[in-house]
Scaffold this motif. Structure first.
Motif, PDB file in Angstrom:
ATOM      1  N   ASN A 157      45.153  40.642  29.149  1.00 35.76           N
ATOM      2  CA  ASN A 157      44.413  41.874  29.404  1.00 35.76           C
ATOM      3  C   ASN A 157      43.147  41.562  30.203  1.00 35.76           C
ATOM      4  OD1 ASN A 157      43.707  44.603  29.254  1.00 35.76           O
ATOM      5  ND2 ASN A 157      42.616  44.301  27.336  1.00 35.76           N
ATOM      6  N   ALA A 159      42.425  42.744  34.028  1.00 31.76           N
ATOM      7  CA  ALA A 159      41.226  43.540  34.305  1.00 31.76           C
ATOM      8  C   ALA A 159      40.398  42.896  35.412  1.00 31.76           C
ATOM      9  CB  ALA A 159      40.389  43.694  33.037  1.00 31.76           C
ATOM     10  N   ILE A 209      42.242  43.468  38.718  1.00 38.75           N
ATOM     11  CA  ILE A 209      42.117  44.857  39.179  1.00 38.75           C
ATOM     12  C   ILE A 209      40.725  45.107  39.747  1.00 38.75           C
ATOM     13  CG2 ILE A 209      42.026  47.260  38.396  1.00 38.75           C
ATOM     14  CD1 ILE A 209      44.385  46.537  36.524  1.00 38.75           C
ATOM     15  N   TYR A 216      40.335  50.566  38.074  1.00 39.26           N
ATOM     16  CA  TYR A 216      39.906  49.850  36.874  1.00 39.26           C
ATOM     17  C   TYR A 216      39.804  50.812  35.691  1.00 39.26           C
ATOM     18  CZ  TYR A 216      36.960  47.283  33.632  1.00 39.26           C
ATOM     19  OH  TYR A 216      36.455  46.697  32.514  1.00 39.26           O
ATOM     20  N   TYR A 270      43.186  51.748  34.375  1.00 39.43           N
ATOM     21  CA  TYR A 270      43.748  50.655  33.570  1.00 39.43           C
ATOM     22  C   TYR A 270      43.127  50.639  32.177  1.00 39.43           C
ATOM     23  CZ  TYR A 270      44.961  46.020  31.911  1.00 39.43           C
ATOM     24  OH  TYR A 270      45.419  44.987  31.147  1.00 39.43           O
TER      25      TYR A 270
END
Length: 134
Positions: free
Chosen positions: A31, A35, A38, A58, A61
């Motif tokens: 994760n 992140a 992204i 972002y 997400y």
């Protein structure tokens, strides 16, 4: 990667049962990596095109990942025989976050507990139930 996909695909909003340490921490790792990726991609696209809308990738997400993140954390707390409400310990200033990390890093209970069977020992479920009255 399989742990991340397991949480997203199979247990998206599953707050019941237990999650191993490996499942939780591999989900957290991937994760975090996604992140960061992204943010880098959307920042690059926003800079190249002068359109700040790419920053929204972002936030999309983050919104999409909130429920599975909470679900896997609650299932991780269930593995150490704590209620999912213990996640709110993180709201205590300074000490709460540290306490929550310690709880999430603690080894789970061996054998079944009130939240379900031991996720590490799936093959021995019948042996654990021998001699118990249902």
């Amino acid at each position: 990667m399989k742990w991340y996909l397991k949480v997203i695909r199979d247990n998206y909003a599953n707050f019941n049962g237990r999650a191993r340490r490996q499942e939780y921490w591999m989900f957290v790792l991937f994760n975090f990596l996604f992140a960061i990726g992204i943010v880098m991609i959307s920042g690059t696209l926003a800079t190249m095109t002068d359109v700040p809308a790419f920053i929204g990738l972002y936030f999309i997400y983050i919104i999409a990942i909130i429920i599975p993140s909470l679900a896997v954390a609650v299932r991780r707390l269930h593995d150490i025989n704590k209620s999912g409400w213990f996640y709110l310990v993180g709201l205590i200033p300074i000490i709460g976050g540290i306490w929550l990390i310690v709880l999430l890093a603690t080894e789970g209970d061996r054998g079944p507990n009130q939240y379900g069977p031991d996720p590490k020992n799936v093959s021995n479920l019948e042996i654990d139930e021998i001699g118990t009255v249902s």
